[in-house]
Design an enzyme around this catalytic site. Structure first.
Site, PDB file in Angstrom:
ATOM      1  N   HIS A  29       0.843  -1.210   0.000  1.00 13.97           N
ATOM      2  CA  HIS A  29       0.000   0.000   0.000  1.00 13.97           C
ATOM      3  C   HIS A  29       0.876   1.256   0.000  1.00 13.97           C
ATOM      4  O   HIS A  29       0.623   2.203  -0.740  1.00 13.97           O
ATOM      5  CB  HIS A  29      -0.897   0.046   1.243  1.00 13.97           C
TER       6      HIS A  29
ATOM      7  N   ARG B 293      -2.000  -6.169  -8.649  1.00 13.81           N
ATOM      8  CA  ARG B 293      -0.880  -7.083  -8.388  1.00 13.81           C
ATOM      9  C   ARG B 293      -0.784  -8.179  -9.441  1.00 13.81           C
ATOM     10  O   ARG B 293       0.278  -8.545  -9.878  1.00 13.81           O
ATOM     11  CB  ARG B 293      -1.042  -7.728  -7.004  1.00 13.81           C
TER      12      ARG B 293
ATOM     13  N   LYS C  91     -18.089  -6.520   7.298  1.00 13.96           N
ATOM     14  CA  LYS C  91     -16.767  -7.138   7.279  1.00 13.96           C
ATOM     15  C   LYS C  91     -15.890  -6.463   8.313  1.00 13.96           C
ATOM     16  O   LYS C  91     -15.226  -5.484   8.028  1.00 13.96           O
ATOM     17  CB  LYS C  91     -16.139  -6.976   5.881  1.00 13.96           C
TER      18      LYS C  91
ATOM     19  N   SER D  73      -2.948  -7.875   2.539  1.00 13.86           N
ATOM     20  CA  SER D  73      -3.266  -7.791   3.967  1.00 13.86           C
ATOM     21  C   SER D  73      -3.691  -9.164   4.473  1.00 13.86           C
ATOM     22  O   SER D  73      -3.314  -9.585   5.564  1.00 13.86           O
ATOM     23  CB  SER D  73      -4.397  -6.790   4.196  1.00 13.86           C
TER      24      SER D  73
HETATM   25  P1  ADP Z   1      -9.712  -3.811  -0.826  1.00 11.96           P
HETATM   26  O1  ADP Z   1     -10.385  -4.533   0.289  1.00 11.96           O
HETATM   27  O2  ADP Z   1     -10.487  -2.698  -1.430  1.00 11.96           O
HETATM   28  O3  ADP Z   1      -9.055  -4.718  -1.868  1.00 11.96           O
HETATM   29  P2  ADP Z   1      -7.073  -3.416   0.202  1.00 11.96           P
HETATM   30  O4  ADP Z   1      -6.713  -2.663   1.422  1.00 11.96           O
HETATM   31  O5  ADP Z   1      -6.836  -4.884   0.220  1.00 11.96           O
HETATM   32  O6  ADP Z   1      -8.549  -3.051  -0.082  1.00 11.96           O
HETATM   33  O7  ADP Z   1      -6.328  -2.793  -1.057  1.00 11.96           O
HETATM   34  C1  ADP Z   1      -6.551  -1.485  -1.468  1.00 11.96           C
HETATM   35  C2  ADP Z   1      -5.964  -1.299  -2.841  1.00 11.96           C
HETATM   36  O8  ADP Z   1      -4.556  -1.509  -2.789  1.00 11.96           O
HETATM   37  C3  ADP Z   1      -6.471  -2.281  -3.894  1.00 11.96           C
HETATM   38  O9  ADP Z   1      -6.512  -1.606  -5.135  1.00 11.96           O
HETATM   39  C4  ADP Z   1      -5.421  -3.346  -3.923  1.00 11.96           C
HETATM   40  O10 ADP Z   1      -5.375  -3.983  -5.183  1.00 11.96           O
HETATM   41  C5  ADP Z   1      -4.173  -2.513  -3.691  1.00 11.96           C
HETATM   42  N1  ADP Z   1      -3.101  -3.299  -3.088  1.00 11.96           N
HETATM   43  C6  ADP Z   1      -3.146  -4.081  -2.007  1.00 11.96           C
HETATM   44  N2  ADP Z   1      -1.951  -4.643  -1.759  1.00 11.96           N
HETATM   45  C7  ADP Z   1      -1.110  -4.199  -2.727  1.00 11.96           C
HETATM   46  C8  ADP Z   1       0.275  -4.438  -3.052  1.00 11.96           C
HETATM   47  N3  ADP Z   1       1.018  -5.267  -2.341  1.00 11.96           N
HETATM   48  N4  ADP Z   1       0.786  -3.798  -4.106  1.00 11.96           N
HETATM   49  C9  ADP Z   1       0.014  -2.993  -4.865  1.00 11.96           C
HETATM   50  N5  ADP Z   1      -1.291  -2.726  -4.629  1.00 11.96           N
HETATM   51  C10 ADP Z   1      -1.853  -3.329  -3.584  1.00 11.96           C
END
Ligand code: ADP
Length: 160
Positions: A18, A90, A42, A128
């Site tokens: 992130h 990703r 959630k 995450s």
């Molecule tokens: P969501 O529940 O909306 O997927 P996340 O917190 O998991 O929320 O992710 C938010 C955004 O960040 C999403 O667009 C996700 O694809 C991106 N993201 C999550 N992890 C990574 C990573 N390691 N590298 C690049 N983008 C990421």
């Protein structure tokens, strides 16, 4: 005119993947609003307040605002006068869902553009969900999340 974008997500918890997206997003936009989606159904590992606190601690940049939102993302974008939504991709598996969301958001608000940033090579496997799973099973997550997140994860696990 300030170029303002929203980077929405669950951030449960914030990872270095992130942070990488945020850093690179700041090269394209003057201001980023990192917005935690409040989803009552959630609940996740960290309560929303704690996710916001961790984001604030890990991202001290004055160009980044940390906030939360509920309801339609495009409504929140309009309210905050953001003109773009930043999302990270990703793998192909992310693309399908992200494309659907981007097209739906475009239909709802054609003037708001979704911008996809490719994950940094070092973080393309980091999510995450996986970080939580590995940590709960006793694996090391050092280098995958900011130190303050690792610390809070440890506290959470100790409490159990
Ligand atoms: P969501 O529940 O909306 O997927 P996340 O917190 O998991 O929320 O992710 C938010 C955004 O960040 C999403 O667009 C996700 O694809 C991106 N993201 C999550 N992890 C990574 C990573 N390691 N590298 C690049 N983008 C990421």
């Amino acid at each position: 005119m300030t170029r303002r974008a929203i980077y929405p997500g669950s951030f449960d918890p914030l990872t270095n993947g992130h942070l990488d997206i945020i850093e690179r997003g700041l090269k394209l936009f003057d201001e980023l609003i990192v917005a935690v989606l409040v989803n009552q159904e959630k609940k996740g590992l960290f309560p929303f307040d704690e996710r916001l606190t961790m984001l604030r601690e890990a991202i001290p940049s004055p160009q980044v605002r940390i906030d939360q939102f509920q309801g339609l993302l495009v409504d929140y974008a309009q309210k905050t006068q953001a003109t773009a939504i930043v999302r990270g991709i990703r793998a192909i598996s992310d693309y399908e869902y992200e494309l659907q969301m981007a097209l739906m958001n475009r239909r709802l608000a054609p003037h708001i553009e979704t911008v996809f940033l490719m994950a940094g090579e070092a973080y393309s496997y980091v999510s995450s969900r996986l970080v939580k799973e590995v940590f709960q099973l006793g694996g090391s997550i050092t280098g995958l999340v900011p130190p303050i997140v690792e610390e809070r994860m440890r506290q959470k696990l100790d409490k159990k």
